[in-house]
Design an enzyme around this catalytic site. Structure first.
Site, PDB file in Angstrom:
ATOM      1  N   ALA A  84      20.323   2.463 -12.365  1.00 47.90           N
ATOM      2  CA  ALA A  84      19.392   1.764 -11.763  1.00 47.90           C
ATOM      3  C   ALA A  84      19.516  -0.070 -12.153  1.00 47.90           C
ATOM      4  O   ALA A  84      19.926  -0.720 -11.929  1.00 47.90           O
ATOM      5  CB  ALA A  84      18.729   2.693 -11.204  1.00 47.90           C
ATOM      6  N   TYR A  85      19.740   0.495 -13.311  1.00 42.39           N
ATOM      7  CA  TYR A  85      19.046  -0.376 -13.934  1.00 42.39           C
ATOM      8  C   TYR A  85      19.977  -1.434 -13.966  1.00 42.39           C
ATOM      9  O   TYR A  85      19.958  -2.747 -14.013  1.00 42.39           O
ATOM     10  CB  TYR A  85      18.471  -0.048 -15.250  1.00 42.39           C
ATOM     11  CG  TYR A  85      18.519  -1.216 -16.528  1.00 42.39           C
ATOM     12  CD1 TYR A  85      16.891  -1.944 -16.451  1.00 42.39           C
ATOM     13  CD2 TYR A  85      19.498  -2.033 -17.425  1.00 42.39           C
ATOM     14  CE1 TYR A  85      16.368  -3.172 -17.804  1.00 42.39           C
ATOM     15  CE2 TYR A  85      19.578  -2.586 -18.503  1.00 42.39           C
ATOM     16  CZ  TYR A  85      18.291  -3.095 -18.369  1.00 42.39           C
ATOM     17  OH  TYR A  85      17.819  -4.706 -19.633  1.00 42.39           O
ATOM     18  N   GLY A  86      21.259  -1.625 -14.649  1.00 38.03           N
ATOM     19  CA  GLY A  86      22.501  -1.599 -14.430  1.00 38.03           C
ATOM     20  C   GLY A  86      22.920  -2.184 -12.880  1.00 38.03           C
ATOM     21  O   GLY A  86      23.547  -3.560 -13.139  1.00 38.03           O
TER      22      GLY A  86
END
Length: 344
Positions: free
Chosen positions: A228-230
């Site tokens: 999700a961060y990426g």
């Protein structure tokens, strides 16, 4: 006849004083909602509409209307997510260069502590702290009002606030709360900050520069354990390009949106994910302390307004050449083994 000066931010349309709002012609807002057409205007010119005995004057301060005021140091700088890590290091470096800085965080306790420390070192007249949750539009608007009240204008706005919810696990194991935290902070928060920064800067005589910080995943490579961060960091690059296109399309030539890439920084967030052999390997090889990264980034950021440049820029600390060189040195000579975390 009374005269009213009506500044025109992008998010609002110009309305006449009186009981009923005036109607804008189709050309007034078609190209940029809420932005007055500037073709044929000169610096300081105004557009007038009469209503109920009042004359409304829309004053223009930028966006290609005549020569803008040169941006010279000291600069007024606002950095989101700046009470720790790379944001705090950037704030210190700008202050060392003689600039004025607004720091902010969603934690009142951290803001008070960080602002107090910086004021002791650099003086109360150069540092201001504000509580702001970038996920909340009202907070970001209040941050702009705070910056205007304390400094009058902002030259450099750095969107550093970001979160991984301190979660390093496959997406299928990630909680709803963690996903919402990551996406609302990194994507929605960035959009809200960009919107308000542009609204603030386009009418400033000095214009302004916005820097969006990227992260792991921004180059399109996979980010297992923090997918999700990426994904949100990949969207940073797309958003920056889209905003650059919108500003160009609408002839706003005194505000520029840039990308800023600090690479791997030994922050609390990064180090919390140093739990696998691969993570430890790359952290030791590629990461650097926040102070080292800030020492490189800040002079390069300041050089842009110093040179009166209005071209979009992508400033990278960890270039591909540097990364491959370090990997080679590690494989060939064992360089940086166990530099930050024990690998064995």
């Amino acid at each position: 006849m009374a005269t009213v000066a009506a500044p025109l931010p992008l998010r609002a349309t110009a309305c006449c004083a009186g009981a009923a709002p005036c109607r804008l012609s189709s050309s007034d807002g078609a190209r940029f909602p809420g932005r007055p057409v500037q073709r044929g205007l000169v610096a300081g010119a105004c557009r007038r509409r009469d209503s109920a005995g009042f004359r409304v004057e829309a004053l223009f301060g930028g966006g290609g209307v005549g020569p803008k005021e040169p941006m010279v140091p000291p600069y007024n700088v606002l950095i989101t997510g700046s009470t720790k890590g790379i944001g705090y290091a950037l704030a210190k470096k700008f202050l060392k260069a003689g600039d004025n800085v607004v720091i902010c965080s969603r934690s009142a306790e951290r803001v008070e502590s960080a602002a107090s420390d910086l004021k002791k070192e650099f003086g109360e007249q150069h540092v201001w702290g504000a509580v702001c949750d970038v996920r909340e539009g009202k907070d970001v608007k209040a941050l702009v009002d705070f910056a205007r009240d304390k400094l009058g204008y902002i030259d450099i706005w750095i969107n550093n606030a970001g979160s991984n919810a301190y979660s390093f696990k496959p997406l299928v194991e990630t909680s709803d709360e963690a996903l919402i935290e990551v996406i609302t902070t990194n994507t929605l928060g960035l959009m809200l900050c960009c919107r308000e920064a542009i609204n603030m800067m386009w009418s400033q005589p000095r214009g302004g520069h916005i820097f969006n910080i990227d992260g792991a995943g921004s180059d399109g490579r996979p980010t297992p354990r923090f997918a999700a961060y990426g994904a949100t960091k990949r969207s940073v690059v797309h958003l920056t390009k889209s905003l650059q296109a919108e500003l160009q399309m609408n002839e706003v030539n005194n505000v520029v949106v840039h990308n800023l890439s600090p690479g791997m920084v030994t922050t609390e967030l990064l180090m919390s994910g140093a739990t696998t052999k691969q993570a430890k390997f790359f952290i030791n090889i590629l990461a650097e302390p926040p102070e080292v990264v800030a020492d490189y980034l800040v002079p390069n950021i300041r050089a842009i307004p110093a040179n009166q440049s209005m071209k979009p820029t992508y400033i990278r600390f960890l270039t591909g050449l540097k990364a491959y060189s370090r990997i080679f040195s590690r494989l060939a000579f064992g360089a940086r083994r166990n530099k930050y975390v024990a690998e064995d």
